[in-house]
Design an enzyme around this catalytic site. Structure first.
Site, PDB file in Angstrom:
ATOM      1  N   ASP A   1      -6.697  10.704  -1.672  1.00  0.00           N
ATOM      2  CA  ASP A   1      -6.510   9.271  -1.901  1.00  0.00           C
ATOM      3  C   ASP A   1      -6.206   8.576  -0.571  1.00  0.00           C
ATOM      4  O   ASP A   1      -5.295   8.990   0.153  1.00  0.00           O
ATOM      5  CB  ASP A   1      -5.333   9.097  -2.882  1.00  0.00           C
ATOM      6  CG  ASP A   1      -5.237   7.695  -3.438  1.00  0.00           C
ATOM      7  OD1 ASP A   1      -6.245   6.979  -3.442  1.00  0.00           O
ATOM      8  OD2 ASP A   1      -4.138   7.331  -3.903  1.00  0.00           O
TER       9      ASP A   1
ATOM     10  N   GLU B   1     -14.348   2.021   0.720  1.00  0.00           N
ATOM     11  CA  GLU B   1     -13.682   0.793   0.256  1.00  0.00           C
ATOM     12  C   GLU B   1     -14.088  -0.415   1.089  1.00  0.00           C
ATOM     13  O   GLU B   1     -14.170  -0.355   2.314  1.00  0.00           O
ATOM     14  CB  GLU B   1     -12.152   0.958   0.293  1.00  0.00           C
ATOM     15  CG  GLU B   1     -11.439  -0.327  -0.140  1.00  0.00           C
ATOM     16  CD  GLU B   1      -9.978  -0.144  -0.553  1.00  0.00           C
ATOM     17  OE1 GLU B   1      -9.546   1.000  -0.769  1.00  0.00           O
ATOM     18  OE2 GLU B   1      -9.282  -1.165  -0.676  1.00  0.00           O
TER      19      GLU B   1
HETATM   20  P1  13P Z   1      -0.839   1.673  -8.499  1.00  0.00           P
HETATM   21  O1  13P Z   1       0.212   1.445  -7.461  1.00  0.00           O
HETATM   22  O2  13P Z   1      -1.166   0.417  -9.236  1.00  0.00           O
HETATM   23  O3  13P Z   1      -0.495   2.764  -9.450  1.00  0.00           O
HETATM   24  O4  13P Z   1      -2.196   2.092  -7.732  1.00  0.00           O
HETATM   25  C1  13P Z   1      -2.377   3.409  -7.304  1.00  0.00           C
HETATM   26  C2  13P Z   1      -3.554   3.567  -6.414  1.00  0.00           C
HETATM   27  O5  13P Z   1      -4.393   2.711  -6.242  1.00  0.00           O
HETATM   28  C3  13P Z   1      -3.683   4.854  -5.720  1.00  0.00           C
HETATM   29  O6  13P Z   1      -4.760   4.878  -4.850  1.00  0.00           O
HETATM   30  O1  G3H Z   2      -2.527   4.270  -3.074  1.00  0.00           O
HETATM   31  C1  G3H Z   2      -1.379   4.538  -2.892  1.00  0.00           C
HETATM   32  C2  G3H Z   2      -0.679   5.555  -3.689  1.00  0.00           C
HETATM   33  O2  G3H Z   2       0.109   4.933  -4.663  1.00  0.00           O
HETATM   34  C3  G3H Z   2       0.051   6.546  -2.833  1.00  0.00           C
HETATM   35  O3  G3H Z   2       1.194   6.070  -2.231  1.00  0.00           O
HETATM   36  O4  G3H Z   2       1.356   7.032   0.103  1.00  0.00           O
HETATM   37  O5  G3H Z   2       3.406   6.359  -1.185  1.00  0.00           O
HETATM   38  O6  G3H Z   2       2.098   8.390  -1.827  1.00  0.00           O
HETATM   39  P1  G3H Z   2       2.061   7.010  -1.219  1.00  0.00           P
HETATM   40 ZN    ZN Z   3      -5.099   2.964  -3.873  1.00  0.00          ZN
END
Ligand code: 13P
Ligand code: G3H
Ligand code: ZN
Length: 323
Positions: A94, A146
């Site tokens: 992610d 993105e």
């Molecule tokens: P939320 O903070 O709305 O749960 O979004 C999570 C997200 O986009 C992780 O990539």
């Molecule tokens: O997109 C963001 C996610 O919610 C992850 O957040 O980097 O704090 O784990 P984090």
């Molecule tokens: Zn995100």
């Protein structure tokens, strides 16, 4: 040593998204940072027969140790199989921010990587994303790019302002990079404070006009919605009733998520709602059982509530009974 995602029992997002597109639903992408979250996700998706994308953020890798986190995933797949289920499971990086990070995840068994160059000028975003796509596709790994920037302040993803996706850029981005899916910015944001609204004020609708224009320009192409937590009031109330202080929070209304999954949106990212459920249940348990000190006693109910929340999410996205 490099390992392919296939050896870990994982799938990439190709088939997941083509089925979602045909079926008019979206595949949930749930973030995890620890064992209880991972167990809850798998138990929920097995119970409601949903495909699932597990997500590991940069923050998660740093918090939990990237090696340990990644090795938990084949364990989770095996757990699902032992439960008699064959649900498809993908593993996504992610918000990957460098080619090196994306490459290391591809080499380490991730089946999808997101390369988030959304903060870069368009041509630089294309250049970085294309490089990741070339490396990943060679190994059968799918890639999410993105365009547009989501607001929201979190540990590793932060921007104070929203930059909506410019639909006139999407065709060129997709054809020049070769990405498999595209995250767009239509008014959602990361975290528990998505909209600046006063109590009682209506939450502004997402920019469905931008989504529709992206869809028109990219027919049949998978779109990803980040920042899609609804910031469930039930759990905010529990948190605040048991000593927490989360004020003026606001998330994406469930009705709007339901509308979004009827379009080309094939992947919906949810992290914050899971964080809120865990915090709420742990706060409640500890307040009601002040002499308890066994973490299993408060993490157990938190995991159970998380599982129920994830099942409800799968039903909202329409991914239940699709595995
Ligand atoms: P939320 O903070 O709305 O749960 O979004 C999570 C997200 O986009 C992780 O990539
Ligand atoms: O997109 C963001 C996610 O919610 C992850 O957040 O980097 O704090 O784990 P984090
Ligand atoms: Zn995100």
């Amino acid at each position: 040593m490099a390992v392919s995602f296939r050896e870990l029992g994982l799938v990439n997002t190709k088939e997941l998204f083509s089925k979602a597109m045909k079926g008019g639903y979206a595949v949930p992408a749930y973030n995890f940072n620890n064992m209880e979250q991972l167990q809850a996700i798998i138990m929920a998706c097995v119970e409601c027969k949903s495909p699932v994308i597990l997500q590991i953020s940069k923050g998660a890798r740093q918090y939990a140790n990237q090696t340990l986190l990644r090795h938990m995933v084949p364990g989770a797949v095996e757990m699902a199989r032992e439960m008699g289920s064959n649900i498809p499971v993908a593993l996504n990086l992610d918000h990957g921010d460098t080619f090196e990070l994306a490459k290391s995840c591809v080499d380490y068994g991730f089946s999808n990587v997101m390369i988030d160059g959304s903060h870069l000028p368009f041509d630089k975003n294309v250049e970085l994303t294309k490089k990741v796509v070339e490396y990943s596709h060679d190994k059968g790994v799918t890639v999410e790019g993105e365009l547009g920037v989501l607001a929201g302040i979190e540990e590793h993803v932060s921007s104070e302002v929203t930059h909506y996706t410019r639909p006139e850029e999407v065709e060129s981005f997709v054809s020049r990079t070769g990405v498999d899916s595209l995250a767009i910015s239509i008014g959602t944001s990361h975290g528990a404070y998505k909209f600046k609204v006063k109590p009682g004020q209506e939450i502004p609708p997402l920019r469905f006009d931008i989504l529709e224009e992206c869809q028109r320009r990219l027919p049949g192409f998978p779109i990803v919605l980040h920042g899609a937590s609804s910031v469930l009031v039930k759990y905010i109330e529990i948190i605040n009733a048991y000593g927490g202080k989360l004020e003026n929070t606001a998330g994406v209304p469930e009705e709007q998520i339901k509308m979004a999954v009827k379009t080309n949106v094939c992947k919906v990212n949810i992290d914050s709602d899971g964080r809120l459920v865990m915090t709420a249940m742990i706060r409640k348990y500890l307040a009601e059982n002040p002499s308890e000190f066994d973490p299993r006693k408060y993490l157990g109910p938190a995991r159970e509530a998380l599982k129920e929340m994830y099942i409800a999410k799968c039903k909202l996205l329409g991914s239940d009974e699709k595995a």
